[in-house]
Design an enzyme around this catalytic site. Structure first.
Site, PDB file in Angstrom:
ATOM      1  N   SER A  38       0.729  -1.391  -0.028  1.00  0.00           N
ATOM      2  CA  SER A  38       0.087  -0.170  -0.047  1.00  0.00           C
ATOM      3  C   SER A  38       1.121   1.354   0.013  1.00  0.00           C
ATOM      4  O   SER A  38       0.681   2.124  -0.758  1.00  0.00           O
ATOM      5  CB  SER A  38      -1.069   0.038   1.216  1.00  0.00           C
ATOM      6  OG  SER A  38      -1.868  -1.014   0.974  1.00  0.00           O
ATOM      7  N   ARG A  46      14.627 -13.007  10.633  1.00  0.00           N
ATOM      8  CA  ARG A  46      13.417 -12.298  10.760  1.00  0.00           C
ATOM      9  C   ARG A  46      12.780 -12.078   9.538  1.00  0.00           C
ATOM     10  O   ARG A  46      11.565 -12.448   9.118  1.00  0.00           O
ATOM     11  CB  ARG A  46      13.306 -10.721  11.526  1.00  0.00           C
ATOM     12  CG  ARG A  46      12.562 -11.159  12.889  1.00  0.00           C
ATOM     13  CD  ARG A  46      12.657  -9.767  13.559  1.00  0.00           C
ATOM     14  NE  ARG A  46      11.393  -8.676  13.155  1.00  0.00           N
ATOM     15  CZ  ARG A  46      10.799  -8.416  14.123  1.00  0.00           C
ATOM     16  NH1 ARG A  46      11.241  -8.300  15.428  1.00  0.00           N
ATOM     17  NH2 ARG A  46       9.849  -7.654  13.891  1.00  0.00           N
ATOM     18  N   ASP A  47      13.468 -11.389   8.781  1.00  0.00           N
ATOM     19  CA  ASP A  47      13.062 -11.025   7.138  1.00  0.00           C
ATOM     20  C   ASP A  47      13.427 -12.330   6.329  1.00  0.00           C
ATOM     21  O   ASP A  47      13.002 -12.554   5.099  1.00  0.00           O
ATOM     22  CB  ASP A  47      13.788  -9.835   6.572  1.00  0.00           C
ATOM     23  CG  ASP A  47      13.168  -8.646   7.435  1.00  0.00           C
ATOM     24  OD1 ASP A  47      11.894  -8.895   7.984  1.00  0.00           O
ATOM     25  OD2 ASP A  47      14.082  -7.645   7.539  1.00  0.00           O
ATOM     26  N   ARG A  69      20.203  -9.057  15.280  1.00  0.00           N
ATOM     27  CA  ARG A  69      19.639  -7.753  15.201  1.00  0.00           C
ATOM     28  C   ARG A  69      18.806  -7.177  16.308  1.00  0.00           C
ATOM     29  O   ARG A  69      18.560  -6.075  16.344  1.00  0.00           O
ATOM     30  CB  ARG A  69      18.752  -7.798  13.783  1.00  0.00           C
ATOM     31  CG  ARG A  69      17.636  -8.816  13.977  1.00  0.00           C
ATOM     32  CD  ARG A  69      16.820  -8.889  12.798  1.00  0.00           C
ATOM     33  NE  ARG A  69      15.851  -7.903  12.689  1.00  0.00           N
ATOM     34  CZ  ARG A  69      15.015  -7.639  11.570  1.00  0.00           C
ATOM     35  NH1 ARG A  69      15.169  -8.377  10.407  1.00  0.00           N
ATOM     36  NH2 ARG A  69      13.924  -6.776  11.707  1.00  0.00           N
ATOM     37  N   ARG A 106      14.737  -0.804  18.254  1.00  0.00           N
ATOM     38  CA  ARG A 106      14.266   0.541  18.098  1.00  0.00           C
ATOM     39  C   ARG A 106      13.049   1.056  19.005  1.00  0.00           C
ATOM     40  O   ARG A 106      12.364   1.967  19.049  1.00  0.00           O
ATOM     41  CB  ARG A 106      13.355   0.367  16.789  1.00  0.00           C
ATOM     42  CG  ARG A 106      12.118  -0.389  16.557  1.00  0.00           C
ATOM     43  CD  ARG A 106      11.349  -0.488  15.119  1.00  0.00           C
ATOM     44  NE  ARG A 106      10.492  -1.248  15.084  1.00  0.00           N
ATOM     45  CZ  ARG A 106       9.797  -1.866  14.319  1.00  0.00           C
ATOM     46  NH1 ARG A 106      10.090  -1.078  12.956  1.00  0.00           N
ATOM     47  NH2 ARG A 106       8.749  -2.588  14.346  1.00  0.00           N
ATOM     48  N   ARG A 125      16.787   0.939   5.161  1.00  0.00           N
ATOM     49  CA  ARG A 125      15.683   1.241   5.914  1.00  0.00           C
ATOM     50  C   ARG A 125      15.835   1.966   7.386  1.00  0.00           C
ATOM     51  O   ARG A 125      16.686   1.215   8.177  1.00  0.00           O
ATOM     52  CB  ARG A 125      14.655   0.019   6.257  1.00  0.00           C
ATOM     53  CG  ARG A 125      13.378   0.458   7.135  1.00  0.00           C
ATOM     54  CD  ARG A 125      12.491  -0.641   7.002  1.00  0.00           C
ATOM     55  NE  ARG A 125      11.818  -0.850   8.124  1.00  0.00           N
ATOM     56  CZ  ARG A 125      10.650  -1.836   8.361  1.00  0.00           C
ATOM     57  NH1 ARG A 125      10.225  -2.337   7.353  1.00  0.00           N
ATOM     58  NH2 ARG A 125      10.052  -1.705   9.670  1.00  0.00           N
ATOM     59  N   LYS A 157      -6.044   3.018   6.273  1.00  0.00           N
ATOM     60  CA  LYS A 157      -5.551   3.504   4.890  1.00  0.00           C
ATOM     61  C   LYS A 157      -5.452   5.007   4.821  1.00  0.00           C
ATOM     62  O   LYS A 157      -5.308   5.641   3.709  1.00  0.00           O
ATOM     63  CB  LYS A 157      -6.185   2.789   3.971  1.00  0.00           C
ATOM     64  CG  LYS A 157      -6.279   1.252   3.985  1.00  0.00           C
ATOM     65  CD  LYS A 157      -5.002   0.897   3.732  1.00  0.00           C
ATOM     66  CE  LYS A 157      -4.862  -0.729   3.585  1.00  0.00           C
ATOM     67  NZ  LYS A 157      -3.835  -1.471   3.309  1.00  0.00           N
ATOM     68  N   ASP A 210      -8.010  -5.743   1.357  1.00  0.00           N
ATOM     69  CA  ASP A 210      -6.617  -5.895   2.078  1.00  0.00           C
ATOM     70  C   ASP A 210      -6.690  -6.357   3.480  1.00  0.00           C
ATOM     71  O   ASP A 210      -5.977  -7.399   3.835  1.00  0.00           O
ATOM     72  CB  ASP A 210      -5.801  -4.662   1.699  1.00  0.00           C
ATOM     73  CG  ASP A 210      -4.440  -4.928   2.042  1.00  0.00           C
ATOM     74  OD1 ASP A 210      -3.909  -6.041   1.574  1.00  0.00           O
ATOM     75  OD2 ASP A 210      -3.827  -4.202   2.814  1.00  0.00           O
ATOM     76  N   ASP A 259      -4.580  -0.908  -5.510  1.00  0.00           N
ATOM     77  CA  ASP A 259      -3.104  -0.703  -5.393  1.00  0.00           C
ATOM     78  C   ASP A 259      -2.268  -1.828  -5.548  1.00  0.00           C
ATOM     79  O   ASP A 259      -1.006  -1.809  -5.626  1.00  0.00           O
ATOM     80  CB  ASP A 259      -2.891   0.124  -3.911  1.00  0.00           C
ATOM     81  CG  ASP A 259      -3.594  -0.402  -2.843  1.00  0.00           C
ATOM     82  OD1 ASP A 259      -4.320  -1.526  -3.102  1.00  0.00           O
ATOM     83  OD2 ASP A 259      -3.075  -0.147  -1.637  1.00  0.00           O
TER      84      ASP A 259
END
Length: 510
Positions: free
Chosen positions: A62, A153-154, A185, A191, A260, A335, A402, A443
């Protein structure tokens, strides 16, 4: 004065797929959408991969979708931008990167590369690290050391051995560079202001505090034996002949290659913040270091930025505003940032003449429990607005396909689409009654694929094209459209000239 509004209507996550099994879009009873499809010009748009500035074959989302829609041009995302820069030779000439190289040569000091070691493509990419090694060697940097943050994680929870092997092969092929520290990480990329985690990573990098290993592979295996997967590997030091391979010292240079920002900010601050008070950085805190970040992490960080944000001029909101046209952005909470911040190219403030309506999303644990979400309330507010002739242009998002699609549950997602269809009919019929027109599309895909080929729930976005309908008689739509063509189509319907910055083209054939 009566207005004939032109609307962009985004059915979020409503993809186009011929196969009907596990396809909530195909199985839903949607008389309004079907009626517009039968009676008006229609086609499909590409909404994934290179067509939205992502790597080939990568599903859209999105944020990326709305950025491309609002910009009226393909907006290259950081991963793709950096890949492209490496491919085309711009990376090697990048000013900030070269400033780091020069700093080490002038100070007879070392270069350190920080970042997440995987090909997840969410925070970083291992290819960018290899490109940095190659470039630093070409530019005559004497010593380069890698401080590898493990992912899990990813990518798969125990996949770091293959990435470490890839890195060690690059080091061996180039006969250049060495791994100095390894950290999960969880520590290096916190964070949430859990400073005790960041402190462990920082002290390993600066003071060689932590367990010592001769070999990164052995370090990871020891961690696995201790039930700690990649993400949770405790920061540790690599040694050679019993001594740490390297620490970050006075006059060194650091390049943090994550693109990122969110999980790179805290560790960057630990190195650069002059007013630091989160933990004692100790006597070894390095002075006069050149700190370079791959992208802009936060304007407050004292660092040079290799890839500055792209400032977008003449996005749809700005063009409408400059033309003196009034515009409405309307969506429910889920959204709302997409029809405002992302649609405006990463700008929070409204343009002159831009109004916004936010309808709260329902407070439920998961949206399959209330598939209609706030579609009726969004539509009530919009119908009122259109009846009162308030706006020339409308940007509306229906979140349901979505948000309910992410549940992986077919029946609730069918209900979600049926609720959207009922409300789509209320909006579009009123716009047509007013002499206006609508561009109805999605989208990205999601709800058209609710199960995997094995029959398991499918909860992710997809790479399928999305349907598009332009509710204007007597025009023909061209083929080969993508999301970047929607804003130029809206301007075409409003009779407004497309600015040069919008490289997308109207879908209406001339």
């Amino acid at each position: 004065m009566s207005k004939s509004p032109v609307a962009i209507i985004i059915l979020d996550g409503f993809g186009k797929r011929a196969e009907t099994v596990g396809n909530a879009v195909a199985q839903a009873n949607k008389p309004n959408f079907d009626r517009y499809w039968a009676n008006f010009p229609h086609g499909e748009l590409k909404a994934a991969g290179l067509d939205v500035g992502l790597p080939e074959g990568q599903m859209g989302n999105s944020e990326v979708g709305h950025t491309n829609i609002g910009a009226g041009r393909i907006v290259y995302q950081s991963l793709t931008r950096i890949d492209k820069a490496i491919e085309e030779g711009e990376f090697q000439e990048n000013k900030a990167l070269n400033n780091a190289f020069t700093h080490t040569k002038e100070n007879n000091s070392d270069l350190h590369l920080f970042g997440l070691l995987s090909d997840g493509g969410v925070h970083s990419h291992i290819n960018h690290l290899v490109a940095l090694l190659e470039t630093a060697k070409d530019k005559g940097v004497k010593n380069v050391y890698i401080h590898a943050f493990l992912d899990g994680r990813d990518v798969a929870p125990q996949s770091s051995l293959e990435y470490l092997e890839t890195l060690e092969k690059a080091i061996s092929d180039l006969n250049y560079g060495a791994i100095a520290t390894v950290s999960g990480r969880f520590y290096a990329m916190d964070r949430d202001k859990r400073w005790e985690r960041v402190e462990k990573a920082y002290k390993a990098i600066v003071s060689a505090e932590g367990e010592k290993f001769e070999d990164p592979i052995e370090l990871v295996k020891a961690s696995y034996a201790n039930d700690k997967n990649d993400e949770f590997v405790v920061p540790a030091i690599i040694t050679k002949d019993g001594k740490p391979v390297a620490t970050v010292k006075d006059n060194d240079a650091v390049i943090f290659f994550n693109f990122r920002p969110d999980r790179a900010i805290q560790l960057s601050n630990a190195f650069t913040d002059k007013e630091w008070d989160h933990f004692d950085r100790g006597a070894n805190h390095p002075k006069n270091i050149k700190f370079v970040t791959m992208t802009l992490y936060n304007p407050s960080i004292d660092a040079e930025v290799a890839f500055e944000p792209i400032e977008m001029k003449n996005v749809i909101g700005e063009v409408l505003s400059n033309e003196g046209l009034s515009q409405l952005r309307i969506a429910e909470t889920e959204k709302y940032p997409h029809v405002t911040f992302f649609m405006n190219g990463g700008r929070n403030e409204e343009f002159p003449g831009e109004n916004r309506i936010l309808i709260n999303s329902p407070k439920v644990e998961t949206y399959d429990l209330k598939p209609e979400m706030s579609a009726y309330e969004v539509t009530d507010a919009l119908v009122e607005d259109i009846k009162n002739d308030k706006h020339d242009a409308i940007i509306l998002n229906f979140a349901n396909p979505d948000m309910v699609g992410h549940s992986g549950m077919l029946e609730p997602t069918i209900k979600a689409i049926e609720a959207v269809d009922e409300n789509l009919g209320r909006v579009v019929d009123l716009i047509l009654e007013k002499g206006g027109s609508a561009i109805i599309f999605a989208d990205h895909g999601n709800s058209e694929t609710m199960s995997t080929p094995e029959g398991k729930p499918h909860t992710a976005h997809t790479t399928v094209p999305v349907p598009v309908i332009v509710t204007k008689k007597g025009v023909t739509l061209r083929e080969g459209g993508r999301l970047a063509d929607v804003a130029p189509t809206m301007l075409d319907l409003l009779g407004v000239k497309k600015p040069a910055e919008m490289t997308g083209e109207s879908l209406i054939q001339k």
